[in-house]
Scaffold this active site. Structure first.
Site, PDB file in Angstrom:
ATOM      1  N   GLU A  85       3.515   7.236 -21.985  1.00 28.72           N
ATOM      2  CA  GLU A  85       2.962   8.091 -23.030  1.00 28.72           C
ATOM      3  C   GLU A  85       4.015   8.578 -24.016  1.00 28.72           C
ATOM      4  O   GLU A  85       3.676   9.137 -25.067  1.00 28.72           O
ATOM      5  CB  GLU A  85       2.248   9.285 -22.397  1.00 28.72           C
ATOM      6  CG  GLU A  85       0.960   8.885 -21.681  1.00 28.72           C
ATOM      7  CD  GLU A  85       0.276  10.030 -20.986  1.00 28.72           C
ATOM      8  OE1 GLU A  85       0.934  11.061 -20.747  1.00 28.72           O
ATOM      9  OE2 GLU A  85      -0.925   9.905 -20.686  1.00 28.72           O
ATOM     10  N   GLU A 116       6.982   1.140  -0.368  1.00 28.42           N
ATOM     11  CA  GLU A 116       7.704   2.408  -0.466  1.00 28.42           C
ATOM     12  C   GLU A 116       8.815   2.528   0.575  1.00 28.42           C
ATOM     13  O   GLU A 116       9.719   3.350   0.429  1.00 28.42           O
ATOM     14  CB  GLU A 116       6.745   3.584  -0.322  1.00 28.42           C
ATOM     15  CG  GLU A 116       6.179   3.786   1.073  1.00 28.42           C
ATOM     16  CD  GLU A 116       5.345   5.058   1.152  1.00 28.42           C
ATOM     17  OE1 GLU A 116       5.699   5.926   1.957  1.00 28.42           O
ATOM     18  OE2 GLU A 116       4.344   5.169   0.413  1.00 28.42           O
TER      19      GLU A 116
END
Length: 304
Positions: A85, A116
């Protein structure tokens, strides 16, 4: 099921919600809203640490460095979201804000089992970006023990980058690896262990603060106006015109002409109007002031 003390670990089980599945829809909504309400206060307790991180990152960002987030699952997705963004909002250069997620782009929409847990993958991702002293790497992990995030931060530290962590437990391994640990402890989740809830909200708020404050300090806004917004659609082109009109007080046609001459850049259009110069001259003037509109306007004797 034993009662966990509030503000403990992200994996704790709170006996207050043992009958969650017996609640009505209205009760669930009210209960969840009450739980979410603790998040802003937990973030408020860490504003000094957030400010310190941004201050530490600014010299590198001004010198061409990057802000890099690294995480897995929800934490990784939030980092990618914040990074993605920044270009349309602040016209950041390509790669200035980066989100690294365990498992790569596929992990944005699907769970990649075991990704992960690979600390080496986090380190490799940082190495692949050729991270250096001008960069800032922020590991994001609700538990603070995600190997991918820890590996990324440790590799960044080895490369002399500024390092930080965002976790929702105190005293985590991730925090210990970072120069600027930010521990936002929000307590047990409504659904035990579901860190997409309060922990995810806390991480989103902190990420918003880091990127937004950094961009304001870099001159990406003028007051609270989004003067670096990319005018890539009808709504944003109208926003640019509105910003230019608000700052300059110019009429619609003058604004339209200035924005068109500035190729949609609010900064260039504003400076060309208030400074009485061409768009090319305004661009040159902005370049002389590192793109900071206020500094360029003050030189012309104008201010908002």
């Amino acid at each position: 099921m034993s009662q966990s003390s509030p503000l403990t670990t992200t994996e704790s089980v709170n006996a207050e919600f043992a009958d969650l599945d017996r609640m009505s829809t209205e009760e669930l909504a009210r209960t969840m809203n009450r739980q979410d309400a603790v998040v802003p206060e937990a973030v408020a307790q860490r504003t000094t640490e957030i400010a310190n991180l941004v201050e530490a990152a600014l010299p590198g960002l001004r010198a061409g460095g990057r802000l890099i987030y690294a995480g897995a699952g929800t934490a990784g997705r939030l980092g990618v979201l914040d990074a993605s963004e920044c270009p349309p909002t602040f016209n950041t250069r390509p790669g200035q804000v980066v989100g690294l997620i365990a498992g790569g782009s596929e992990a944005l929409v699907s769970a990649i089992e075991g990704a992960e847990d690979d600390a080496d993958a986090g380190a490799r991702a940082v190495a692949a970006l050729d991270v250096g002293p001008e960069d800032t790497v922020v590991g994001v992990s609700a538990s603070g023990r995600t190997p991918y995030a820890i590996g990324a931060v440790r590799e960044a530290a080895r490369r002399q980058a500024t390092t930080a962590s965002i976790a929702c437990n105190e005293g985590s391994e991730l925090a210990a690896a970072a120069q600027h640990p930010i521990d936002v402890v929000v307590g047990p989740e409504l659904v035990a262990g579901s860190t997409r809830l309060k922990s995810g909200t806390a991480q989103k708020l902190v990420l918003n603060m880091i990127s937004t404050i950094a961009m304001v300090r870099l001159g990406k806004t003028y007051g609270n106006l989004m003067v670096d917004v990319q005018s890539t659609n009808v709504k944003l082109r109208e926003r640019v015109r509105r910003i230019v009109a608000d700052v300059t007080g110019a009429g619609p046609q003058e604004v339209e002409d200035a924005v068109e001459g500035a190729d949609g850049s609010a900064k260039v259009a504003i400076l060309s109007i208030l400074g009485g110069m061409t768009a090319d001259q305004a661009r040159t003037e902005l370049d002389h002031h590192a793109g900071v509109l206020r500094a360029a306007l003050e030189r012309t004797g104008n201010h908002y």
